[in-house]
Design a protein around this motif. Structure first.
Motif, PDB file in Angstrom:
ATOM      1  N   ALA A 125     -35.472  75.034  23.764  1.00 42.87           N
ATOM      2  CA  ALA A 125     -34.545  75.059  22.637  1.00 42.87           C
ATOM      3  C   ALA A 125     -34.536  73.679  22.003  1.00 42.87           C
ATOM      4  CB  ALA A 125     -33.138  75.460  23.068  1.00 42.87           C
ATOM      5  N   ALA A 126     -34.009  73.610  20.795  1.00 37.42           N
ATOM      6  CA  ALA A 126     -33.890  72.357  20.058  1.00 37.42           C
ATOM      7  C   ALA A 126     -32.449  72.178  19.617  1.00 37.42           C
ATOM      8  CB  ALA A 126     -34.822  72.351  18.846  1.00 37.42           C
ATOM      9  N   PHE A 127     -32.059  70.937  19.434  1.00 34.72           N
ATOM     10  CA  PHE A 127     -30.724  70.607  18.955  1.00 34.72           C
ATOM     11  C   PHE A 127     -30.861  70.031  17.549  1.00 34.72           C
ATOM     12  CE2 PHE A 127     -30.294  70.703  23.515  1.00 34.72           C
ATOM     13  CZ  PHE A 127     -29.074  71.340  23.700  1.00 34.72           C
ATOM     14  N   ILE A 128     -30.123  70.652  16.623  1.00 34.83           N
ATOM     15  CA  ILE A 128     -30.257  70.359  15.206  1.00 34.83           C
ATOM     16  C   ILE A 128     -28.990  69.685  14.707  1.00 34.83           C
ATOM     17  CG2 ILE A 128     -30.849  71.313  12.957  1.00 34.83           C
ATOM     18  CD1 ILE A 128     -32.966  71.802  15.101  1.00 34.83           C
ATOM     19  N   GLU A 129     -29.154  68.564  14.014  1.00 36.74           N
ATOM     20  CA  GLU A 129     -28.034  67.923  13.333  1.00 36.74           C
ATOM     21  C   GLU A 129     -27.896  68.563  11.954  1.00 36.74           C
ATOM     22  OE1 GLU A 129     -26.575  63.564  11.655  1.00 36.74           O
ATOM     23  OE2 GLU A 129     -28.480  63.774  12.731  1.00 36.74           O
ATOM     24  N   VAL A 131     -34.106  68.044  13.141  1.00 31.15           N
ATOM     25  CA  VAL A 131     -34.306  68.225  14.578  1.00 31.15           C
ATOM     26  C   VAL A 131     -34.092  66.885  15.274  1.00 31.15           C
ATOM     27  CG1 VAL A 131     -35.916  68.939  16.373  1.00 31.15           C
ATOM     28  CG2 VAL A 131     -35.932  70.093  14.151  1.00 31.15           C
ATOM     29  N   ARG A 132     -33.127  66.832  16.187  1.00 37.15           N
ATOM     30  CA  ARG A 132     -32.830  65.599  16.908  1.00 37.15           C
ATOM     31  C   ARG A 132     -33.424  65.577  18.302  1.00 37.15           C
ATOM     32  NH1 ARG A 132     -32.303  62.003  13.212  1.00 37.15           N
ATOM     33  NH2 ARG A 132     -30.504  62.308  11.825  1.00 37.15           N
ATOM     34  N   ASN A 133     -33.545  66.707  18.917  1.00 35.59           N
ATOM     35  CA  ASN A 133     -34.040  66.739  20.298  1.00 35.59           C
ATOM     36  C   ASN A 133     -34.687  68.087  20.560  1.00 35.59           C
ATOM     37  OD1 ASN A 133     -34.540  66.151  22.979  1.00 35.59           O
ATOM     38  ND2 ASN A 133     -32.495  66.717  23.660  1.00 35.59           N
ATOM     39  N   VAL A 134     -35.816  68.059  21.239  1.00 42.31           N
ATOM     40  CA  VAL A 134     -36.513  69.276  21.654  1.00 42.31           C
ATOM     41  C   VAL A 134     -36.517  69.292  23.176  1.00 42.31           C
ATOM     42  CG1 VAL A 134     -38.659  70.581  21.585  1.00 42.31           C
ATOM     43  CG2 VAL A 134     -37.932  69.285  19.575  1.00 42.31           C
ATOM     44  N   ASN A 135     -35.824  70.246  23.757  1.00 39.58           N
ATOM     45  CA  ASN A 135     -35.663  70.331  25.205  1.00 39.58           C
ATOM     46  C   ASN A 135     -36.661  71.335  25.760  1.00 39.58           C
ATOM     47  OD1 ASN A 135     -34.635  70.962  27.882  1.00 39.58           O
ATOM     48  ND2 ASN A 135     -32.799  69.828  27.262  1.00 39.58           N
ATOM     49  N   HIS A 136     -37.616  70.817  26.511  1.00 43.08           N
ATOM     50  CA  HIS A 136     -38.665  71.697  27.054  1.00 43.08           C
ATOM     51  C   HIS A 136     -38.112  72.624  28.129  1.00 43.08           C
ATOM     52  CE1 HIS A 136     -42.560  73.037  28.527  1.00 43.08           C
ATOM     53  NE2 HIS A 136     -42.196  72.671  29.751  1.00 43.08           N
ATOM     54  N   SER A 137     -37.206  72.123  28.991  1.00 44.26           N
ATOM     55  CA  SER A 137     -36.685  72.953  30.082  1.00 44.26           C
ATOM     56  C   SER A 137     -35.855  74.119  29.555  1.00 44.26           C
ATOM     57  CB  SER A 137     -35.855  72.103  31.039  1.00 44.26           C
ATOM     58  OG  SER A 137     -34.758  71.514  30.355  1.00 44.26           O
ATOM     59  N   LEU A 138     -35.102  73.904  28.474  1.00 41.48           N
ATOM     60  CA  LEU A 138     -34.293  74.971  27.884  1.00 41.48           C
ATOM     61  C   LEU A 138     -35.066  75.798  26.877  1.00 41.48           C
ATOM     62  CD1 LEU A 138     -30.905  73.100  27.234  1.00 41.48           C
ATOM     63  CD2 LEU A 138     -31.462  74.630  29.129  1.00 41.48           C
TER      64      LEU A 138
END
Length: 671
Positions: free
Chosen positions: A56-60, A47-54
């Motif tokens: 959702a999370a961005f996974i490498e 997990v590289r980033n957890v976006n609260h507004s979306l």
């Protein structure tokens, strides 16, 4: 020809699979090296980033871009809420940056969108789908027979599935018994065990499982009981497919065959033309009509045309027959082209409601064979039908085509005439700045030829007006409407040698400064004073040769007998007026230096002045000295008469030191 599956893998850069039924192409899949499929692959990611507004999370996970993991695709059994709740309501309750997770690609990225990931793992087999760490299970919704569904549920309850895992019976398992389903289950369990061991022994990010190649994947997902033959034209792929049949479907090995003919496999079946039709905008119908398919970012628009098909005497019947044939072909093209999203179909208008319902029924029946989820609306009063179809993969065009370098994918380019005028406008804009000594304009060959043939006079006029050199060349590598415009600025001159173009400052004898606007000099290039005329445009002698009576009276009142004395040296002019003054400004040139002699230098003469006071009663055409040859008629009224627009716009005021007789303070004079 019976229904057959043809697998063409002779070229490693591109693999193709086609399903043909009696010479008609029913399904077509293509996969290239540049656009390999990620869907179905399983990765161990970070997990590289957890976006609260979306939410959702961005996974490498090892791909070109980080994957997108929405909250809906988070398995709460694998990733419970950190706060201790069984189910969190926010993405940050389950994920944090740096956490390692096992994910599966559920949708390939296309365009600017990244791949979509999920923590709900699913392993598809021939007849079953294993869902580890999930209680999902049941029978495929495409199996509509209730007796078959009930029988398959009983078989599932008898299978020994691991605790916490679910099983789903695929459409291909409708006629399979318990033995076949159990063999498929054992294969999937071994596969899942290997994936778990790889996740423990390999650091993230890494690939844990790669989906089968196109040939094996198509056999697994599209092989049905009515397919009698499978032809493969490569020995290595044929060997892998044979091993897969031994492990999964040993009873079906007899349908697998190796093609060794001299002619290409697809050409032997006469389907190359049908494949090429997939990439065209217009599809012709057998009756003579046609359908036009236009894809946009938001939706796909399909228009039905009757074309050459005209049944004599009955327009309604012609529209019905064309729409019936188009309805079946449209559903086939949706599958072949992998079109997803919103599809809007514009059928030929029909008056009969019964005919409209028959078209709707044909579309629904033809879409039943589609594996993608879809929703169909009825034909509206405008003759439009809307279909919402699941986007399973990128379209065939996106996988095999690239955008045009000239039009950028729009399908149209700018006309030569329009591109030529656009380049001329850019050239005019750059030249009008007055800073360029030479300008080079590089254009595509056809645009450059048109510009030089039809706009040569305009280019020459720009050179003369702005005192610059313009070079138009045909430059390789440029496409319409591109233009390569460059300039060489003129060398800077010394400040003392340059005549200002915006305004001119003059000093009177009392030391006061006077600024005058230099309108009419906008397009003139500054020149050194040495290049200007040394003789004033208007001299004092010219002004007093034919003086107006009013001027003489005012001079006498203000100056008396000493008109040539101190007051004469302080004469100056003042300009008034609005827009009409443009172009009337005179140029105050340098007073020539006196010739060297032993005598002392005389005092400097007063500044040159221009007085436009026409004689009273004169009606002849009058040419002001500062105007560029445009004649104006002098007024024949009194000098103070304000009814003459010319007089108001071009009058001159002569100021004196002494007040004029009859009133007026200092500065009053002849008007």
């Amino acid at each position: 020809m019976a229904k057959a599956m043809l697998i063409n893998v002779t070229h490693p850069e591109e693999s193709r699979v086609a399903i043909v039924n009696n010479g008609v192409l029913e399904s077509f899949e293509i996969e290239t090296v540049q656009h390999g499929q990620l869907k179905g692959n399983i990765y161990r990611g970070i997990v590289r980033n957890v976006n609260h507004s979306l939410q959702a999370a961005f996974i490498e996970f090892g791909g070109e871009r980080d994957g997108f993991l929405p909250l809906d695709e988070v398995n709460y059994q694998v990733l419970p809420a950190r706060s201790g709740k069984e189910k969190g309501h926010k993405i940050e309750d389950h994920l944090r940056p740096g956490l390692e997770v096992t994910v599966q690609v559920v949708k390939d990225g296309f365009g600017s969108k990244p791949p979509t990931l999920s923590t709900f793992i699913s392993l598809p087999g021939r007849f079953l789908v294993l869902t580890p760490d999930s209680d999902a299970g049941g029978v495929s919704r495409k199996i509509e027979n209730e007796e078959q569904r009930e029988r398959l549920r009983r078989v599932l309850s008898e299978l020994k599935s691991p605790e916490g895992a679910g099983l789903i019976v695929r459409t291909a398992g409708i006629d399979q018994n318990k033995t076949e389903l159990n063999r498929d289950l054992r294969y999937l369990l071994r596969l899942w065990l290997n994936i778990q061991e790889a996740a423990k022994s390999h650091p993230a990010p890494t690939m844990l499982y790669r989906e089968r190649d196109l040939a094996i994947r198509t056999i697994r997902d599209y092989l049905t009981a009515d397919i009698e033959e499978i032809y493969i034209d490569d020995e290595e792929v044929h060997r892998r497919a044979d091993n897969w049949f031994k492990a999964v479907m040993p009873t079906k090995r007899k349908v697998l065959k190796l093609y060794t003919g001299a002619a290409p496999l697809f050409a032997r079946s006469n389907i190359e033309d049908q494949i090429e039709q997939i990439f065209k905008r217009k599809v012709n119908l057998r009756s003579g009509g046609g359908i036009i398919i236009d894809s946009t970012e938001a939706l796909t628009a399909i228009d039905v045309n009757s074309g050459k098909f005209h049944r004599s005497g009955n327009i309604e019947d012609t529209a019905l027959q064309t729409n019936l044939e188009a309805a079946e072909e449209i559903c086939r093209q949706l599958r072949l082209r992998d079109l997803g999203g919103i599809i809007v179909i514009d059928f030929i208008d029909m008056r009969s409601r019964r005919n409209t319902r028959s078209i709707e029924k044909v579309v629904r029946d033809a879409m039943k064979a589609d594996k993608a989820r879809h929703d169909i609306t009825g034909i509206s009063k405008l003759g439009l039908m809307e279909i919402s179809r699941q986007r399973l993969k990128p379209t065939k065009v996106a996988s095999t085509f690239v955008d045009c370098d000239v039009c950028g994918g729009d399908g149209v380019v700018r006309a030569v005439e329009s591109a030529s005028l656009s380049a001329l406008r850019k050239l005019h804009t750059l030249a009008a700045r007055g800073e360029a000594e030479s300008i080079r304009l590089g254009l595509p060959a056809d645009v450059a030829i048109h510009l030089l043939n039809f706009k040569r006079e305009e280019i020459f006029e720009l050179e003369q007006r702005h005192r610059c050199t313009i070079l138009v060349v045909a430059q390789e590598g440029l496409k319409r409407p591109d233009a390569d415009l460059s300039e060489t600025k003129r060398g800077a001159l010394p400040a003392a040698e340059v005549m200002p173009t915006a305004r001119v400052e003059a000093r009177t004898d009392d030391g006061k400064r006077k600024k005058r606007s230099r309108r009419g000099e906008r397009d003139r290039t500054p020149r050194p004073l040495s290049a200007q005329a040394t003789t004033p445009a208007v001299s004092d002698d010219d002004l007093v040769e034919e003086p107006a009576p009013e001027v003489l009276e005012a001079e006498g009142a203000d100056e008396g007998d000493g008109a040539t004395g101190e007051a004469g040296k302080r004469r100056r002019r003042r300009r008034r007026g609005g827009r009409g003054r443009r172009g009337r400004g005179g140029v105050v040139a340098e007073t020539p230096a006196p010739a060297p002699s032993a005598a002392p230098a005389p005092a400097a003469p007063p500044p040159a002045m221009e007085i436009l006071v026409p004689p009273k009663g004169t009606t002849e055409v009058y040419f002001p000295p500062s105007m560029t040859g445009r004649a104006q008629e002098a007024p024949d009224g009194e000098p103070g008469d304000k009814t003459s627009s010319w007089w108001q716009r071009f009058r001159r005021v002569l100021k004196t030191d002494e007040p004029a007789p009859g009133g007026g303070g200092q500065g009053s004079g002849v008007r």
